[in-house]
Design a protein around this motif. Structure first.
Motif, PDB file in Angstrom:
ATOM      1  N   ALA A  99       0.826  -1.212   0.000  1.00 34.12           N
ATOM      2  CA  ALA A  99       0.000   0.000   0.000  1.00 34.12           C
ATOM      3  C   ALA A  99       0.858   1.260   0.000  1.00 34.12           C
ATOM      4  O   ALA A  99       2.083   1.200  -0.008  1.00 34.12           O
ATOM      5  N   ASP A 101       2.362   3.634  -1.534  1.00 32.68           N
ATOM      6  CA  ASP A 101       3.283   4.247  -2.489  1.00 32.68           C
ATOM      7  C   ASP A 101       2.597   4.458  -3.840  1.00 32.68           C
ATOM      8  O   ASP A 101       1.657   3.757  -4.200  1.00 32.68           O
ATOM      9  N   TYR A 102       3.114   5.393  -4.608  1.00 28.40           N
ATOM     10  CA  TYR A 102       2.397   5.864  -5.795  1.00 28.40           C
ATOM     11  C   TYR A 102       3.365   6.353  -6.865  1.00 28.40           C
ATOM     12  O   TYR A 102       4.532   6.667  -6.596  1.00 28.40           O
ATOM     13  N   THR A 152       0.253   7.793   2.521  1.00 29.56           N
ATOM     14  CA  THR A 152       0.273   8.593   1.296  1.00 29.56           C
ATOM     15  C   THR A 152       0.014  10.067   1.595  1.00 29.56           C
ATOM     16  O   THR A 152       0.641  10.951   1.000  1.00 29.56           O
ATOM     17  N   LEU A 173      -1.676   4.601  -7.331  1.00 29.27           N
ATOM     18  CA  LEU A 173      -0.975   3.672  -6.450  1.00 29.27           C
ATOM     19  C   LEU A 173      -0.338   2.567  -7.288  1.00 29.27           C
ATOM     20  O   LEU A 173      -0.707   2.350  -8.451  1.00 29.27           O
ATOM     21  N   ASN A 192      -7.102  -0.422  -1.809  1.00 32.06           N
ATOM     22  CA  ASN A 192      -5.812   0.252  -1.667  1.00 32.06           C
ATOM     23  C   ASN A 192      -5.993   1.746  -1.449  1.00 32.06           C
ATOM     24  O   ASN A 192      -5.272   2.366  -0.656  1.00 32.06           O
ATOM     25  N   THR A 196      -4.670   5.211   2.062  1.00 30.06           N
ATOM     26  CA  THR A 196      -3.860   6.404   1.806  1.00 30.06           C
ATOM     27  C   THR A 196      -3.991   7.478   2.873  1.00 30.06           C
ATOM     28  O   THR A 196      -3.191   8.392   2.937  1.00 30.06           O
ATOM     29  N   HIS A 256      -4.849  -3.994  -2.629  1.00 27.00           N
ATOM     30  CA  HIS A 256      -3.957  -4.006  -1.480  1.00 27.00           C
ATOM     31  C   HIS A 256      -3.734  -5.456  -1.112  1.00 27.00           C
ATOM     32  O   HIS A 256      -4.693  -6.210  -0.917  1.00 27.00           O
TER      33      HIS A 256
END
Length: 515
Positions: A99, A101-102, A152, A173, A192, A196, A256
């Motif tokens: 989860a 990160d983007y 996030t 994501l 997911n 955030t 996720h």
């Protein structure tokens, strides 16, 4: 890995053939699943490392990133291998990952820079600044998400005023980013998105108030989509270049990885808890509504959305990262330990010689983990583990204590009782950890399946492909229970063992209070 009671003809009964792309924080894999007629088989098509990349930015500061292009390339290779394994065309593809990160896309859909790794240090001092603008009570009431510097929301706040964020037009994501490269569709899958700390857990949509708090450009957050729905078809050019079927559908699964793992928990009762155990350990309950009380916020529990309208009420525990990073440090020092031998030696070590809080922030970043563990033991006035086996025993007992503490708190906050704890993921192969967890919690532990995340991913795809016998989570879990190897660990409820665990828990509380 091949699992379990497959028929001699995997296409019997109209079985569907689905590919699960499962990207973890330390490795990725692509698995081919054959589901239908009461049978489930899984074959590993590809497995590859997921190593972070360290760079130095324009200010001379070390930064940690994901090699997301390399992951995409290896994913395509894995899908090509899966397409050759089944004997019949793939029905669909689903992607899950870790989860928070983007990647950021510009107006033309090109990736802006390399996605940051959540363990990068740029967010260390951002959360207090954010909470000065928006009270913690308000953020939690909207999102139900625990406060962590890796979230996030905090990551985006750390990039305020940076050119990259100013030029960005879409945030995706990691699994959504790979799905975009496969199909051209820009969406955010709900399970997911809910991690955030930008997502309204009641309304199941992005929160404009928190987007404003993150100081992100308007329109950056894409439309949301529930798991189990079509995303789109793989681009013709991508399919032809990699030997994939034309028009291959991509399905939004629980993207996720924990959401997919919980789908595959082989529960036969509603009174269950779970530990999704890998690099991180996610310890919690499955609920039908979020718990948004002040007590829940103070305990730093999280309400992440799951498949079929469920809520994953859980807390992150540092997990096997402590042992993984210790083994990496030993390898660098020229000591390459076999994990099976190490666990066998640890099982013979003196119990409860040293225990610690695995959630201490000092353990979050990569580095010399054995030295950090030694320092933590010294600060707590406990013996320093002198051998790798002793350190391994310390880590596993500390994790078992953290699981027990977290599960007990979750049950109190959610007013729920549990009779069994399901431990799924790679950690379920660790027999010592499973038995220690049963003893610490005082309830049976059912270990398995190992590839729970990929199996949950596959089951959601199979239902989307028309397998009506997988109508809901109970039916999916019944198939897991009947086809996957599971092992049950009974707790040692003797007075001496119970007293020893209670004393160890007291020492951890004392050390945490003193730090």
């Amino acid at each position: 890995m091949t699992a379990t009671r497959a028929t001699s003809d995997p296409t019997a009964g109209g079985a569907v053939h689905c590919a699960a792309v499962d990207l973890g924080a330390s490795s990725g894999r692509v698995l081919l699943g054959r589901i239908g007629g009461g049978e489930l088989s899984v074959t590993e098509a590809a497995r590859f490392p997921n190593d972070p990349v360290r760079t130095v930015d324009g200010s001379g500061v070390s930064r940690l990133h994901w090699d997301v292009l390399g992951l995409y390339q290896r994913t395509l290779g894995g899908l090509a291998a899966a397409a050759q394994l089944g004997g019949t065309p793939l029905s669909s593809v689903g992607i899950d990952s870790w989860a928070v990160d983007y990647g950021l896309l510009d107006a033309e859909g090109a990736l802006l820079g390399t996605p940051f790794h959540y363990r990068d240090a740029r967010t260390e001092d951002i959360l207090p600044e954010l909470l000065d603008d928006v009270p913690a009570e308000r953020i939690y009431d909207i999102t139900g998400i625990q406060f962590m510097p890796i979230n996030t929301l905090v990551q985006l706040r750390s990039r305020t005023g940076r050119a990259q964020l100013d030029h960005a037009r879409t945030l995706l994501l990691i699994p959504d980013l790979l799905g975009y490269w496969l199909t051209g569709e820009r969406v955010a899958e709900v399970t997911n998105a809910s991690t955030t700390q930008l997502f309204d857990v009641r309304a199941r949509r992005w929160s404009p108030e928190l987007a404003d708090a993150a100081r992100i450009p308007p329109g950056l957050l894409p439309p949301v989509r529930e798991p189990g729905l079509p995303l789109g078809a793989v681009h013709d050019e991508v399919a032809s270049h990699h030997g994939l079927p034309a028009g291959l559908p991509v399905v939004t699964v629980g993207s996720h990885d924990t959401a997919s793992a919980v789908v595959a928990v082989p529960a036969t009762t509603e009174r269950f808890g779970y530990v999704s155990c890998g690099t991180w350990s996610l310890v919690g309950l499955e609920l039908d509504h979020p718990v948004l009380t002040d007590d829940s916020r103070r305990a730093n529990f999280t309400n992440e959305l799951g498949v079929d309208g469920t809520v994953r009420y859980l807390r992150n525990v540092m997990g096997l990262w402590l042992l993984q990073e210790s083994m990496r440090a030993w390898r660098i020092a020229g000591q390459d330990h076999d994990i099976e031998r190490l666990l066998a030696d640890a099982s013979r070590e003196q119990p409860f010689r040293s225990v610690l809080d695995p959630d201490d922030p000092v353990f979050l970043a990569p580095g010399d983990m054995p030295a950090r563990i030694a320092d933590a033991c010294r600060r707590a006035g406990q013996p320093v583990p002198e051998t790798p086996a002793a350190l391994t025993r310390c880590v596993l007992e500390s994790l078992a204590l953290a699981y027990a503490r977290t599960l007990r708190t979750a049950c109190e906050l959610a007013d729920r009782q549990v009779d069994v704890l399901h431990l799924v993921g790679g950690g379920c192969r660790n027999e010592l950890l499973c038995q220690l967890t049963a003893d610490a919690c005082g309830i049976p532990v059912v270990a398995g399946p190992v590839e729970a995340t990929a199996l949950g991913n596959l089951l959601v795809q199979a239902r989307a492909a028309g397998r009506s016998e997988l109508a809901g989570l109970p039916e999916m879990r019944a198939l897991i229970t009947s086809t996957q190897p599971l092992r049950r660990y009974e707790p040692d409820r003797s007075a001496a063992t119970t007293s020893a665990w209670a004393e160890a828990a007291r020492r951890v509380r004392a050390a945490s209070s003193a730090s």
